[in-house]
Design a protein around this motif. Structure first.
Motif: not given
Length: 350
Positions: A142-146, A150-154, A161-163, A169-176
């Motif tokens: 997910a790029s540049s997203m709050a 993403l709750t409905a999607i994943r 992975v958050m970009l 504060g990221s909920l992702g397993a990784a942030t780039v």
């Protein structure tokens, strides 16, 4: 007769050419081996189980027959779809086209496909594009997203992975991330070195971590230099909206800013239009900077001083991080470097 030669002879006949798609059973028959041996060889798991000569014979038979494995069935057995969802704010932005290009290039090299999905409002909430994304996807970038978009999607079940997001504060397993802070520092230092002390920040009117970082970093950098003044105006990322916001801000009472720092190249293009409407020359009366280094930066006159963000490398790193997460590895850390490109839109103040 050699089974492979016999299969070659059959494949050249009109009947063979008109036949249906060859199966692993056809390959096994042509090579004189079992279907299990075909699966081992074509799945690259044959070493120590069948001889190298047998493996060569299976590969030759598969090539002669034009056999291609049924990847859908294979992925179903493995519990993988080999499909990744890339969520971006918009499809009309050149930057995100580059992100997709980089992500798709790395994905393809690893046998994955990428589905591109724009969030309807730029920043969530985004609906599940598949009805049940968890059954159709291996992971999400997910790029540049709050994050809550993403709750409905994943849900809580897909690797994410958050970009361009806050690592804390990221909920992702990784942030780039791109090194946006350093990009803003480079802009500020360049303008300060030219002698500018009165600044206008034309910020993107979007509630996003990356734009908050730009505002904070610019303010912090200028605070350390005596005699500087910073005003802020905000606008949606469009040329006409930024033109109106810049025109209003530059017409306000008091000493006019000599440097205008824009969060985005499109905002900078709008600032150019505002300057011309007010009879200001760029860069003689007003220096303007952008951030992105889109094609637009070289199309306007004078060409725009801006920060180059490598969108394709950004997409590549995002996909590499997701592949690492899927494989149980720790993704590499560190922000992607950015570069100030100095062109004709900045000069010392008059």
């Amino acid at each position: 007769m050699c089974p492979v030669r016999e299969s070659r002879r059959r494949s050249r006949s009109p009947v063979a050419r008109a036949s249906t798609r060859p199966t692993s059973r056809d390959v096994a028959q042509a090579a004189g081996v079992s279907q299990a041996a075909v699966s081992l060889v074509l799945g690259e798991k044959w070493r120590g189980r069948v001889s190298e000569a047998t493996a060569d014979r299976v590969r030759e038979a598969a090539q002669e027959l034009g056999y291609r494995p049924n990847l859908a069935a294979r992925n179903l057995r493995l519990g993988r779809t080999r499909t990744v969802l890339l969520v971006v704010p918009a499809l009309t932005t050149e930057f995100f086209a580059g992100v997709y290009t980089g992500a798709a290039r790395v994905a393809s090299a690893h046998g994955f496909g990428v589905v591109l999905y724009p969030s309807p409002e730029g920043i969530g909430p985004a609906r599940d594009p598949f009805g049940s994304a968890r059954a159709a996807l291996d992971g999400v970038i997910a790029s540049s997203m709050a994050a809550d978009a993403l709750t409905a999607i994943r849900g809580d079940q897909l690797p994410l992975v958050m970009l361009d997001s806050d690592p804390a504060g990221s909920l992702g397993a990784a942030t780039v991330n791109l090194d946006i802070r350093d990009g803003v520092r480079q802009v500020a230092d360049h303008l300060l070195a030219l002698g500018h002390r009165r600044f206008l920040h034309l910020g993107a009117d979007i509630a996003s971590w990356t734009f908050e970082v730009r505002a904070r970093e610019l303010a912090a950098r200028l605070e350390n230099v005596p005699g500087t003044r910073l005003r802020t105006a905000r606008a949606p990322i469009s040329i006409e909206h930024s033109r109106a916001a810049a025109e209003t801000a530059l017409s306000a009472p008091g000493p006019r800013p000599t440097a205008l720092v824009c969060d985005d190249d499109n905002l900078a293009a709008g600032a150019y239009k505002a300057a011309r409407r007010l009879g200001l020359r760029v860069p003689d009366d007003l220096s303007i900077t952008g951030l992105d280094d889109l094609a637009l930066a070289r199309a306007i006159d004078p060409e725009l001083t801006t920060v180059r963000l490598d969108a394709e490398l950004f997409g590549e790193r995002g996909m590499e991080a997701l592949l690492a997460v899927l494989d149980g590895r720790t993704p590499p850390e560190g922000d992607i470097p950015v570069e100030l490109v100095v062109r004709g839109s900045t000069a010392p103040p008059c």
